[in-house]
Structure formats: structure tokens, C-alpha cells
Design a protein around this motif. Structure first.
Motif, PDB file in Angstrom:
ATOM      1  N   SER A   1       0.606   9.442  -6.757  1.00 47.58           N
ATOM      2  CA  SER A   1       1.312   9.636  -5.490  1.00 47.58           C
ATOM      3  C   SER A   1       2.171  10.897  -5.524  1.00 47.58           C
ATOM      4  O   SER A   1       2.268  11.620  -4.525  1.00 47.58           O
ATOM      5  CB  SER A   1       2.177   8.416  -5.174  1.00 47.58           C
ATOM      6  OG  SER A   1       2.835   8.565  -3.939  1.00 47.58           O
TER       7      SER A   1
ATOM      8  N   HIS B   1       1.785  13.985  -3.004  1.00 49.71           N
ATOM      9  CA  HIS B   1       2.903  14.517  -2.218  1.00 49.71           C
ATOM     10  C   HIS B   1       2.985  16.042  -2.345  1.00 49.71           C
ATOM     11  O   HIS B   1       3.165  16.752  -1.339  1.00 49.71           O
ATOM     12  CB  HIS B   1       4.219  13.888  -2.682  1.00 49.71           C
ATOM     13  CG  HIS B   1       4.506  12.556  -2.058  1.00 49.71           C
ATOM     14  ND1 HIS B   1       3.772  11.430  -2.341  1.00 49.71           N
ATOM     15  CD2 HIS B   1       5.462  12.163  -1.164  1.00 49.71           C
ATOM     16  CE1 HIS B   1       4.262  10.410  -1.657  1.00 49.71           C
ATOM     17  NE2 HIS B   1       5.292  10.834  -0.941  1.00 49.71           N
TER      18      HIS B   1
ATOM     19  N   ILE C   1       3.452   8.004   3.892  1.00 46.19           N
ATOM     20  CA  ILE C   1       2.882   7.912   2.550  1.00 46.19           C
ATOM     21  C   ILE C   1       3.947   7.490   1.526  1.00 46.19           C
ATOM     22  O   ILE C   1       3.623   6.822   0.542  1.00 46.19           O
ATOM     23  CB  ILE C   1       2.200   9.232   2.121  1.00 46.19           C
ATOM     24  CG1 ILE C   1       3.200  10.386   2.056  1.00 46.19           C
ATOM     25  CG2 ILE C   1       1.050   9.569   3.023  1.00 46.19           C
ATOM     26  CD1 ILE C   1       2.598  11.644   1.446  1.00 46.19           C
TER      27      ILE C   1
ATOM     28  N   THR D   1       3.486   4.143  -0.688  1.00 51.67           N
ATOM     29  CA  THR D   1       3.702   4.062  -2.128  1.00 51.67           C
ATOM     30  C   THR D   1       4.697   2.960  -2.477  1.00 51.67           C
ATOM     31  O   THR D   1       4.511   2.220  -3.454  1.00 51.67           O
ATOM     32  CB  THR D   1       4.209   5.414  -2.658  1.00 51.67           C
ATOM     33  OG1 THR D   1       3.291   6.451  -2.276  1.00 51.67           O
ATOM     34  CG2 THR D   1       4.350   5.388  -4.158  1.00 51.67           C
TER      35      THR D   1
ATOM     36  N   LEU E   1      -5.057   9.104  -2.120  1.00 52.39           N
ATOM     37  CA  LEU E   1      -4.082   8.050  -2.405  1.00 52.39           C
ATOM     38  C   LEU E   1      -4.723   6.666  -2.306  1.00 52.39           C
ATOM     39  O   LEU E   1      -4.488   5.791  -3.138  1.00 52.39           O
ATOM     40  CB  LEU E   1      -2.912   8.158  -1.430  1.00 52.39           C
ATOM     41  CG  LEU E   1      -1.626   7.408  -1.791  1.00 52.39           C
ATOM     42  CD1 LEU E   1      -1.072   7.895  -3.106  1.00 52.39           C
ATOM     43  CD2 LEU E   1      -0.589   7.569  -0.690  1.00 52.39           C
TER      44      LEU E   1
ATOM     45  N   THR F   1      -3.826   3.282  -4.767  1.00 51.49           N
ATOM     46  CA  THR F   1      -3.205   2.199  -4.002  1.00 51.49           C
ATOM     47  C   THR F   1      -4.201   1.117  -3.605  1.00 51.49           C
ATOM     48  O   THR F   1      -4.517   0.236  -4.402  1.00 51.49           O
ATOM     49  CB  THR F   1      -2.515   2.766  -2.749  1.00 51.49           C
ATOM     50  OG1 THR F   1      -3.433   3.607  -2.041  1.00 51.49           O
ATOM     51  CG2 THR F   1      -1.314   3.601  -3.125  1.00 51.49           C
TER      52      THR F   1
END
Length: 696
Positions: free
Chosen positions: A93, A97, A117, A121, A261, A266
Motif C-alpha cells: 500500500s 501511494h 485508498i 488499507t 492494491l 487487499t
């Protein structure tokens, strides 16, 4: 309160700051989100070191609900399994970013993207760290909502909105089973605390529950047999297992960072994590384990074959993710939970790198189509790409088919079941090797053809498989890779095994050289064959006039169209549901509810008209007119009864008397005033004299 609470708290605070700040942040939202993720990753490393040295950590926070035997305690539980997922989630993550800070420049919803986002997370971190099954389910659902917001980030595009809706609905249907599983778990154990459930799993193995008791029936079941089926239904949705896999390829409509992601850190990892987290409960249900293994194997094989036929890079990556997650699910079904987590971590890092590198490959292909000069890919780089693909292809069989899992693969009661699992596993390894090589080659090559140095004529890039330098690098890299993996694998098994709480007979041990040679040569050979096949045939396509057999053409078309799952759902689920909804709208809403409303309105108008005609006109108005007429008649009678002229004379006499009285008062008034003044002067003089005497 432990400092590790800030691992999920920092992304949440960053998300709230971006939401509250709104447009005041301008295009600087990444300055809030990226440091928060960096600190969260640093704390995850600290948690890893703490658990490595001192064991699991339990952090109770507060009691959310207390109702009879139901107690919902919000708390965090960090063990060996948790910290490994924390490192993956926060690490990937954080990279996403940083990548997004450049990728999303100029987007009108820049800060909103970072807020979502970051919250996404946070939800995954809380799902991994929650010590309560209901709290885990809450963040499971919130993560689905965040995926809807991220996939539909470019909401002005109809395909993005449709893909987000599809992902949300498919996951919502699968999550119904997870909800039933949680209810049945509470009915069985009397608690939703995960460590308590895992500790008591063995003791309730023979317990039965009457699931028809509320209907007066008697249907006794073993809950530890049924609960894994319900829990796995939720995992099938989040991890895109057949038949709930259709949402993941359409999720490619999201921005590339979102795809990285979802695929790497995730949503798709939530299913294997749930199965491994509840592994002590899972192994008590052999039928559920068989079902999980079959679903994972079928999904892995089907998605691998579909991935081989896709020309779109993102679709290829999507189906490769489905295949690899299916492989992890299959390993959970045979009890190889350590291998599933090892595969999950390796796949997460690789898939994040591949997705974040897709943009460069697409840009290179675009420049090729625009007629820009091509550059040949150096032989050295081709060799390294081939070796990388070979290593990745050999990783699954190396981990899954190693010696300690002989017992797990042979644990089925029927020889046919063992054969099916072996065949499915080996076929998945073969096709995985094929699409890994093709994916790596199509993603990282720069030139699509090579030009002869003498003639300058373009010709296909032909591999030189048996060149001495190539074989030497393959052997050297294979030896180094084997040594590294053996070292990492031995430490990994010892580190993760305490978190699984499995009986010693089902825990994989250290691979001996003899066992490793016996059990790994065959699967590794299959992986190498798949790599050689892909190396010799970089692409597959069938055109009119090809000499391939009909069944190969049919198979190619079948997998090219992704098994027609979307068309089948459209024909037998979506359209009938829409038609049924339209029928309900027409029959119940239009003809039912609207008809009742219109009928009531008509009856009300008719009643009002009747009231106006009968009550108002014939009742109230007629009564008023009659009263008025009677009043006029009474007035006339009083006029005639009383002598108006006599009354007038009397009033004149009273007026004359009043005038005389007024004239008299006018005459007496001045004399009365003089009298009053004299009295006042007398008393004033008397008061002054008295005051003089008293003062003297």
C-alpha cells in the motif's frame, strides 16, 4: 495501550484528514497519506520483531456491545500470521501511494482518491488484526464498499460504474454465506472471540445443533462440519473463486494503482487469510476441505487456461491472479496452510510489481503502433527475463509438492481423489509456467521484432534455448534459487507454524535431500516443460485456414470467451432478474401500490364532493340561511313590539337633565377650587410653625 494500535490508526487518520480538509489541501493529499503509510509500515516491522522475540500480542480496546451471552469486544490480536500480512499490506500500500502521487496528477478527485485508498488499507489492516469474528466481518463489508468507490473512481465512464456494481453485488451475495457462518459459529461456541474459538475447536467436534428448532423440527447437524462451508462462501467472493470470479477482470476499469492494491495486498488475499486464520476449525471438516481443494484446483486450472488466450495485458494479469489465488485455496484444502501463506506473500509482491509496470509496457506498445522506431531487446536482457520467468514458474511446485506435503496430498480416502488432486495440481503448474513466461515477455520486452543486422529485414524474435551461456545461467540461477528458497522455507515453516495450532502430524517439517529429490523432480519437470512450451511458442492465436484440429479450436474459443460465464449469467440471471423486477414494478408498483393510491384519491375526491353537496350546501348553508331569516323575523317583531317614538322622547328628557347638571357644575367649580386652596395654605403654615418650634 500499545503503540501497535497506530498501525491501522494512521491510515484512518490520514483518510479523515483528507475528507475533512476537502479542497483546502489542493493537490497535496499525498503529503498526508504517504507519511501515514510509511509510519504504519515501520510499526509493522516493529511488530514483526516483537512477535519474533516474544510471541503473540493481544490488545483489548473497548467493549462495543453486551447483550446476554453476546459480548462484542473490539481488540487487536497480533501473531505470526498477522504480522506477515501486515508487512505485505502496509508495504504494498505504501508503494501504491507513492506511485499514485505521480499517476493521478491532474485528476479532479485527487484528494478523494487518496482518502479512499487510505481507508481501504485501514479496513484490510483491521480485518487482519481483529480478534473478534463479527468485527472482522464488519471490515470485510467495509472493504467491499471501498472497492466499489475505487473501481468507480472515474464515474463518468459507464464501464467503470458497471464494473463497480458487478463487483459489489457478487461480493454481497457471497458474503451472505459468511454471515450465516458467523451466526452458526456463535451458536456453537457461545463467543465470537477468534482465539477462544480456535482453542475450543477440538472440544466441540462431536457437538450437534438443531438448525430447525425454531420451526419445531429436529434436524441435528455437526456445526464444525457446516461452518467451514459457510465461511468459505465468503472467501470465494472476495478471492474471486468460481463461480464468483467474474467481478475481478472487470475491476480493471479502476485506475492502475487500485488494481495493484486489490490484486496484491487487499481484497483477493482476504479469502486465503480467512481460511488460514481459522485452520484449526477447518481441518475438523474433511468434506469441507475436499470441497475447498476442488474449487481451488478447478479455479486455478480454468483461470490459467483463460489467461493464456488473453491479449490484453490487464486481463492477462487479472486471470493470472485468479489462478494463483485458486492455487492458494487448493493448498488450504489439502492442509498446506504454510505453503498458502508463503505463496500469498510471494504473489503479492510480484503482482504489485507487474501491475505498476504495466503502464510502461502499454506505452511501448502504443509507440510501436504509432510507427515510432523500435529498439531490439538485448540478448542479455532476454536471458534475464527468461530466467526470471523460469524461477517464478518453479516456485509453486517447489513449495507445494515438496516432501513434507506427501501426507497431505495422500490424505484423501479414495485413490481417485488423490489422482485428481495430483493431475489438477500438475496441470495448473504447467499452465502457470506458460502464462507467467508470456506475461513477463509481453510486459517487459521493448521491441516486438528483431532486425537482421545484415539485411535489415524484420523477423520474429526466435529464442536460442540451447546456447551455452543460456544453459549456464539457468543452472547457476536455479542452484542459487534453490538454496535461497530452502533457507527461507525452513525458517518460514518454523516461524508460522505456532499461529496455525495444527496437530504435529499435519505440520510440514524440514525437507530432507532424499525426499526433496523424490517428490519435487516430477512437479519441477512439469514447470520446466511449461516454460519450454511458452519459450518456443510466445503467442497463441488461431486464424481461418489453420490446420489445428476442431477440438483445439473449440477449446481456444471457449477459453478466449472466458468460459462464457458472463454470457450465462447475463442470460440466466441478470435478464430474468430484470424482467422479474419489471414485472413486479408493473404488477405491484404500478397496478398495485399506484392503483391503491389512485383509488384512494378517487374515493377521497368523491367523498369530499358528497360532503360539499350534502353537508355544506344542504346542511350548513341551509341552516345558516334559516337562522338568518329567523333573526330578521325576530327583529321585525321587536320593532313592532317596542314604541320607538316613546323611547326617543325619554332619551331627549335624559339629555336635557344632563345638560342642566353640567351647567351647575360649571358654576360651582371655581368656588370649590378657592376653598381647597385656602385649606392647603392653612395646613402649610401650621406645618412650618411646628417645624420651627421643634428645631429651636
Amino acid at each position: 495501550m500499545s503503540v501497535f494500535v497506530f498501525i491501522p490508526l494512521l491510515p484512518l487518520l490520514a483518510s479523515l484528514a483528507l475528507v475533512v480538509g476537502g479542497r483546502r489541501w489542493g493537490d497535496q493529499g499525498h503529503r498526508i497519506a504517504i507519511p501515514a503509510m510509511g509510519l504504519s509500515f515501520a510499526l509493522s516491522v516493529g511488530a514483526f520483531l516483537e512477535i519474533l522475540n516474544h510471541g503473540p500480542i493481544s490488545i483489548p480496546l473497548y467493549q462495543l456491545l453486551q447483550s446476554g451471552p453476546l459480548a462484542i469486544q473490539v481488540g487487536l490480536y497480533l501473531d505470526q500470521l498477522t504480522v506477515l500480512l501486515l508487512l505485505l499490506v502496509t508495504g504494498v500500500s505504501g508503494v501504491v501511494h507513492v506511485f499514485s502521487s505521480r499517476y493521478m496528477i491532474g485528476d479532479p478527485r485527487y484528494n478523494r482518491f487518496f482518502a479512499v485508498i487510505s481507508f481501504f488499507t485501514f479496513c484490510m489492516l483491521m480485518l487482519v488484526m481483529s480478534s473478534n469474528l463479527l468485527i472482522m466481518f464488519v471490515f470485510w463489508e467495509m472493504m467491499g464498499l471501498c472497492s466499489y468507490l475505487l473501481i468507480s473512481h472515474w464515474a463518468q465512464r459507464t464501464p467503470a460504474v458497471q464494473a463497480a456494481t458487478k463487483a459489489y453485488l457478487v461480493n454481497a451475495i457471497a458474503d451472505v454465506g459468511l454471515g450465516f457462518g458467523i451466526i452458526l459459529t456463535f451458536a456453537t461456541f457461545g463467543t465470537l472471540d477468534i482465539p477462544t474459538i480456535l482453542a475450543q475447536a477440538e472440544s466441540v467436534k462431536d457437538q450437534t445443533v438443531n438448525i430447525l428448532g425454531w420451526m419445531g423440527g429436529d434436524f441435528q447437524i455437526h456445526p464444525v462440519t457446516v461452518i467451514p462451508f459457510f465461511l468459505f462462501m465468503g472467501a470465494m467472493g472476495k478471492s474471486a473463486q468460481m463461480p464468483f470470479h467474474v467481478w475481478l477482470p472487470f475491476a480493471m476499469e479502476a485506475p492502475t494503482p487500485v488494481s495493484a492494491l486489490i490484486h496484491a495486498a487487499t481484497m483477493v488475499n482476504a479469502g486465503p487469510f480467512l481460511l488460514v486464520r481459522l485452520s484449526p476449525l477447518l481441518v475438523l471438516s474433511p468434506s469441507a476441505m475436499n470441497f475447498i481443494a476442488v474449487v481451488g484446483a478447478v479455479t486455478a486450472l480454468f483461470a490459467a487456461m483463460v489467461s493464456m488466450t488473453q491479449s490484453d495485458i490487464k486481463k492477462n494479469l487479472a486471470y493470472s491472479t485468479i489462478s494463483q489465488i485458486g492455487f492458494m485455496i487448493m493448498t488450504c484444502g489439502i492442509g498446506a496452510f504454510v505453503a498458502a501463506i508463503f505463496h500469498l506473500l510471494a504473489h503479492g509482491c510480484l503482482k504489485a510489481f507487474l501491475f505498476l509496470s504495466t503502464g510502461n509496457a502499454l506505452r511501448a506498445v502504443q509507440s510501436h503502433h504509432h510507427g515510432e522506431p523500435q529498439s531490439d531487446l538485448p540478448t542479455k536482457e532476454k536471458t534475464w527475463l527468461s530466467l526470471g520467468a523460469l524461477m517464478l514458474a518453479c516456485l509453486p511446485p517447489f513449495v507445494i509438492f515438496s516432501g513434507p506435503y506427501e501426507v497431505l496430498w495422500a490424505a484423501q480416502g479414495f485413490a481417485s481423489a488423490r489422482t485428481v488432486f495430483w493431475v489438477m495440481g500438475l496441470l495448473t503448474v504447467f499452465f502457470t509456467a506458460v502464462y507467467i513466461y508470456r506475461g513477463i515477455w509481453s510486459l517487459f520486452r521493448v521491441g516486438l521484432s528483431m532486425r537482421d543486422r545484415e539485411t535489415g529485414i524484420a523477423k520474429p524474435a526466435g529464442p536460442r534455448l540451447f546456447s551455452p551461456s543460456h544453459l549456464l545461467m539457468v543452472l547457476a540461477s536455479g542452484g542459487v534459487m534453490g538454496a535461497i528458497l530452502m533457507g527461507i522455507w525452513s525458517w518460514f515453516v518454523q516461524f508460522l507454524t505456532p499461529a496455525l495450532a495444527l496437530p504435529p502430524s499435519s505440520v510440514p517439517g524440514i525437507v530432507t535431500p532424499t525426499e526433496g529429490m523424490v517428490w519435487i523432480v516430477g512437479p519441477l519437470g512439469v514447470a520446466v516443460l511449461g516454460w519450454i512450451y511458452a519459450y518456443s511458442r510466445p503467442s497463441v492465436s488461431y486464424k481461418h485456414g489453420d490446420t489445428e484440429s476442431e477440438w483445439k479450436r473449440a477449446a481456444y474459443v471457449l477459453f478466449l470467451n472466458k468460459g462464457y460465464f458472463d454470457e450465462i449469467y447475463e442470460a440466466y440471471l441478470v435478464r430474468p432478474t430484470l424482467r422479474f423486477s419489471h414485472w413486479l414494478w408493473r404488477r405491484i408498483d404500478v397496478q398495485g401500490v399506484d392503483g391503491i393510491v389512485y383509488g384512494l384519491a378517487t374515493v377521497s375526491l368523491r367523498l369530499a364532493r358528497w360532503l360539499w353537496q350534502v353537508v355544506d350546501l344542504k346542511g350548513i348553508d341551509r341552516l345558516t340561511i334559516n337562522i338568518g331569516r329567523q333573526s330578521v323575523t325576530l327583529g321585525q317583531w321587536l320593532w313592532e313590539l317596542i314604541d320607538i317614538r316613546g323611547l326617543g322622547k325619554t332619551m331627549d328628557q335624559v339629555g336635557v337633565s344632563a345638560d342642566a347638571t353640567g351647567q351647575y357644575l360649571d358654576e360651582v367649580g371655581p368656588r370649590t377650587l378657592q376653598h381647597h386652596l385656602l385649606v392647603m395654605i392653612f395646613w402649610l403654615v401650621l406645618a412650618i410653625a411646628l417645624l420651627y418650634i421643634l428645631v429651636k
